[in-house]
Design a protein around this motif. Structure first.
Motif, short mmCIF file in Angstrom:
data_model
loop_
_atom_site.label_atom_id
_atom_site.label_comp_id
_atom_site.label_asym_id
_atom_site.label_seq_id
_atom_site.Cartn_x
_atom_site.Cartn_y
_atom_site.Cartn_z
N LYS A 74 0.83 -1.20 0.00
CA LYS A 74 0.00 0.00 0.00
C LYS A 74 0.87 1.25 0.00
O LYS A 74 0.62 2.19 -0.77
CB LYS A 74 -0.92 -0.01 1.23
CG LYS A 74 -1.86 1.19 1.30
CD LYS A 74 -2.79 1.08 2.50
CE LYS A 74 -3.73 2.28 2.58
NZ LYS A 74 -4.64 2.18 3.74
N ALA A 87 2.53 1.55 -3.40
CA ALA A 87 1.57 1.89 -4.46
C ALA A 87 1.21 3.37 -4.43
O ALA A 87 1.22 4.05 -5.46
CB ALA A 87 0.32 1.03 -4.32
N ASP A 122 4.27 5.37 -5.57
CA ASP A 122 4.52 5.26 -7.01
C ASP A 122 3.50 6.06 -7.81
O ASP A 122 3.85 6.70 -8.81
CB ASP A 122 4.49 3.79 -7.43
CG ASP A 122 5.68 3.00 -6.92
OD1 ASP A 122 6.64 3.64 -6.44
OD2 ASP A 122 5.65 1.76 -6.99
N LEU A 152 -6.56 1.16 -12.11
CA LEU A 152 -6.15 1.44 -10.74
C LEU A 152 -6.74 2.79 -10.33
O LEU A 152 -6.63 3.77 -11.07
CB LEU A 152 -4.63 1.47 -10.64
CG LEU A 152 -3.98 1.64 -9.27
CD1 LEU A 152 -2.62 0.97 -9.27
CD2 LEU A 152 -3.83 3.10 -8.89
N LEU A 207 -7.07 2.67 -2.14
CA LEU A 207 -6.51 2.13 -3.37
C LEU A 207 -7.41 0.99 -3.84
O LEU A 207 -7.68 0.05 -3.09
CB LEU A 207 -5.09 1.62 -3.12
CG LEU A 207 -4.44 0.84 -4.26
CD1 LEU A 207 -4.16 1.76 -5.45
CD2 LEU A 207 -3.15 0.16 -3.80
#
Length: 211
Positions: free
Chosen positions: A54, A57, A60, A94, A184
């Motif tokens: 998490k 992610a 990034d 995403l 997310l």
């Protein structure tokens, strides 16, 4: 302050903190303990891996957004909002969604007072659905909290009464964003359709493989 109980060699501490000699523990109790300890250990490792994933992610995605902004000479600033990223072939999606937690301050009570004045005067000719909407909006949930969405939905009613309008203004000004949380979410496209199914990271919603 909690103190760690020193367990002597040859003993185990039970759920109530009592010392039990290992010779008195039944084989099935040993096996149950072994199973639970083993699965909890694996779950703890998975939890740590999910936390690392998490964090990576979010980092990034934020780095990618900044890179995308730089392409146009823009800088990332202000409140972060929702963002959706698609793979080149559109198979994967995403999303980072920002959800605000909203509460009401004392002005909500002023709004309720004005609304009650309106309802008391309209009682003969008031539309039943309006009365129901108002009562439902101010009814608390099982935690004793006001349902935010239902209160805010009252502002969509087109009622010209000046008191009602003041009440709707009070509701708007009573809204306070107490916190924001980022989520997310990952999706995979279903075949060649335009529908996506979530790639679940919640153990409770993950289907077991077919035997």
């Amino acid at each position: 302050m909690n103190t760690q109980i020193q367990v002597p060699a040859g003993y185990r501490s039970d759920a109530q903190g009592r010392l039990v000699h290992e010779a008195m523990i039944k084989p099935i109790d040993w096996e149950r303990d072994r199973l639970v300890q083993q699965l909890v250990g694996r779950a703890s490792k998975l939890n740590s891996q999910l936390a690392d994933f998490k964090a990576a992610a979010f980092g990034d995605v934020r780095a990618f957004i900044e890179m995308s902004f730089e392409e146009y000479g823009a800088k990332v600033g202000g409140k972060k909002g929702n963002v959706t990223l698609l793979s080149f072939d559109g198979r994967y999606k995403l999303q980072i969604a920002v959800q605000d937690s909203i509460s009401f301050d004392e002005r909500l009570q002023a709004a309720r007072s004005l609304i009650d004045e309106c309802l008391a005067e309209w009682i003969e000719g008031a539309r039943p659905e309006v009365v129901t909407l108002v009562n439902d909006a101010f009814r608390t949930d099982t935690k004793g909290e006001i349902r935010t969405a239902r209160v805010l939905a009252l502002r969509r009613l087109e009622i010209a009464d000046e008191r009602w309008q003041r009440a709707m203004t009070a509701i708007g000004e009573a809204c306070q964003v107490t916190s924001s949380k980022e989520y997310l979410r990952i999706y995979e496209r279903i075949g060649d359709t335009d529908q996506y199914r979530p790639v679940s990271l919640d153990i409770a919603s993950i289907a077991l493989p077919e035997a």
